[in-house]
Scaffold this motif. Structure first.
Motif, short mmCIF file in Angstrom:
data_model
loop_
_atom_site.label_atom_id
_atom_site.label_comp_id
_atom_site.label_asym_id
_atom_site.label_seq_id
_atom_site.Cartn_x
_atom_site.Cartn_y
_atom_site.Cartn_z
N HIS A 135 -10.94 -6.04 4.54
CA HIS A 135 -12.05 -5.94 5.48
C HIS A 135 -13.33 -6.38 4.77
CE1 HIS A 135 -14.98 -4.22 8.26
NE2 HIS A 135 -14.00 -4.09 9.14
N LYS A 136 -14.16 -7.11 5.47
CA LYS A 136 -15.36 -7.68 4.83
C LYS A 136 -16.45 -6.66 4.55
CE LYS A 136 -14.74 -12.32 6.76
NZ LYS A 136 -15.33 -13.39 7.62
N GLN A 137 -16.50 -5.57 5.33
CA GLN A 137 -17.60 -4.61 5.19
C GLN A 137 -17.24 -3.31 4.47
OE1 GLN A 137 -17.67 -6.38 8.42
NE2 GLN A 137 -19.23 -7.61 7.40
N ASN A 138 -15.94 -3.06 4.27
CA ASN A 138 -15.56 -1.80 3.62
C ASN A 138 -14.30 -1.99 2.78
OD1 ASN A 138 -13.29 -1.58 5.46
ND2 ASN A 138 -14.74 -0.86 7.02
N ALA A 139 -13.73 -0.89 2.33
CA ALA A 139 -12.58 -0.96 1.42
C ALA A 139 -11.23 -0.94 2.14
CB ALA A 139 -12.65 0.20 0.43
N THR A 140 -11.24 -1.17 3.44
CA THR A 140 -9.99 -1.19 4.20
C THR A 140 -9.16 -2.42 3.84
OG1 THR A 140 -11.00 -0.02 6.05
CG2 THR A 140 -8.97 -1.22 6.51
N VAL A 141 -7.87 -2.21 3.64
CA VAL A 141 -6.93 -3.31 3.45
C VAL A 141 -5.82 -3.18 4.49
CG1 VAL A 141 -7.38 -3.59 0.99
CG2 VAL A 141 -5.57 -2.04 1.73
N VAL A 142 -5.31 -4.31 4.93
CA VAL A 142 -4.19 -4.33 5.86
C VAL A 142 -3.04 -5.07 5.19
CG1 VAL A 142 -3.30 -5.12 8.08
CG2 VAL A 142 -5.64 -4.24 7.92
N ALA A 143 -1.96 -4.34 4.92
CA ALA A 143 -0.75 -4.94 4.35
C ALA A 143 0.20 -5.27 5.48
CB ALA A 143 -0.09 -3.97 3.38
N SER A 144 0.74 -6.47 5.46
CA SER A 144 1.68 -6.88 6.52
C SER A 144 2.90 -7.53 5.91
CB SER A 144 0.99 -7.84 7.50
OG SER A 144 0.42 -8.94 6.83
N ILE A 145 4.04 -7.33 6.59
CA ILE A 145 5.29 -7.94 6.15
C ILE A 145 6.02 -8.48 7.37
CG2 ILE A 145 6.50 -5.72 6.22
CD1 ILE A 145 8.28 -6.79 3.92
N VAL A 146 6.58 -9.65 7.23
CA VAL A 146 7.43 -10.24 8.27
C VAL A 146 8.75 -10.63 7.61
CG1 VAL A 146 7.74 -12.15 9.88
CG2 VAL A 146 5.51 -11.07 9.67
N VAL A 147 9.85 -10.13 8.16
CA VAL A 147 11.18 -10.47 7.67
C VAL A 147 11.78 -11.50 8.63
CG1 VAL A 147 13.45 -9.60 7.02
CG2 VAL A 147 11.44 -8.12 6.78
N VAL A 148 12.29 -12.59 8.06
CA VAL A 148 12.86 -13.65 8.88
C VAL A 148 14.28 -13.97 8.45
CG1 VAL A 148 10.57 -14.67 9.24
CG2 VAL A 148 12.05 -15.56 7.42
N ASP A 149 15.03 -14.59 9.35
CA ASP A 149 16.34 -15.12 9.02
C ASP A 149 16.16 -16.29 8.06
OD1 ASP A 149 18.53 -17.31 9.68
OD2 ASP A 149 19.41 -15.37 10.20
N ALA A 150 16.92 -16.31 6.99
CA ALA A 150 16.71 -17.32 5.95
C ALA A 150 17.01 -18.73 6.42
CB ALA A 150 17.57 -16.99 4.73
N GLU A 151 17.85 -18.90 7.41
CA GLU A 151 18.20 -20.24 7.88
C GLU A 151 17.32 -20.69 9.04
OE1 GLU A 151 20.25 -22.32 6.43
OE2 GLU A 151 20.61 -20.80 4.89
N THR A 152 17.12 -19.84 10.02
CA THR A 152 16.37 -20.24 11.21
C THR A 152 14.89 -19.93 11.11
OG1 THR A 152 16.68 -18.11 12.33
CG2 THR A 152 18.43 -19.77 12.59
#
Length: 224
Positions: free
Chosen positions: A47-64
């Motif tokens: 976040h630009k104004q404070n110490a907030t962080v957003v962690a994100s994860i996306v799991v995908v099929d390795a082939e498609t």
């Protein structure tokens, strides 16, 4: 998913450096991964104004590269913003995110460095060692080391060298587009790391795993 190694996070920068040096000895720089059917991408936004962080994860099929699961988690970063120590600021949120992850990936591509780091222990290596999972560092920019620009064709690479040690590769994921900087995270050789980054990159400069995690993190931050 829970980490197999736990350590304190409420520590000083000097203590964090000492911990990095100790944990870096646990990094496995050769392939110790089985069949890869699920790949995950991880991103941490600030976040630009404070110490907030957003962690994100996306799991995908390795082939498609179709999305199998995606999650995000908002947290307050307690560790200061210091180059070379970003994992101490970002990993607490990632660890909390992983608690609710239903799909264990076979490989994680991190938006950051692995051993291409002054103490050979960037975010990708830190994450890989704590969870004992194969990881790759794929940074948008070079942090340490020198390299000669690779040829312009997709798939071309040149080695990233610090002193006499090869610590990564500048990999051209699209023709005539700036390279990304790939390094070993944990349990993956540099050759295999470059293979999977290229395989996960279809139409853009960055792997789809990174792009999708970034997009979902932004959506989560904006919409809650």
């Amino acid at each position: 998913m829970t980490p197999l190694i736990n350590h304190a996070w409420d520590i000083t920068p000097d203590e964090a450096i000492t911990l990095q040096l100790w944990l870096s000895k646990r990094v496995v720089r050769v392939d110790e991964l089985s069949t890869v059917s699920k790949i995950a991408g991880i991103d941490v936004a600030y976040h630009k104004q404070n110490a907030t962080v957003v962690a994100s994860i996306v799991v995908v099929d390795a082939e498609t590269l179709e999305v199998v699961e995606r999650l995000a988690y908002s947290d307050v970063a307690l560790f200061p913003y210091l180059p070379g120590l970003f994992s101490f600021r970002e990993l607490p949120a990632i660890i909390k995110l992983f608690r609710n992850l239903q799909t264990r990936p076979d490989l994680i591509i991190c938006d950051g460095q692995g051993i291409a780091h002054p103490r050979r222990f960037g975010l990708a290596s830190h994450l890989g060692v704590l969870f004992d999972i194969p990881t790759i560092g794929c940074g948008k920019s070079r942090y340490v080391g020198d390299y000669t620009p690779p040829a312009v064709a997709r798939g071309s690479l040149s080695y990233l060298v610090d002193g006499t040690e090869v610590i990564g590769a500048a990999l051209r994921t699209q023709e005539n587009i700036n390279p990304v900087f790939v390094s070993i995270g944990h349990k993956v050789s540099l050759e295999t790391a470059c293979h999977w980054v290229l395989k996960a990159t279809r139409h853009y400069r960055l792997p789809e795993t990174t792009r999708l995690a970034d997009q979902y993190g932004r959506h989560f931050h904006e919409n809650g």
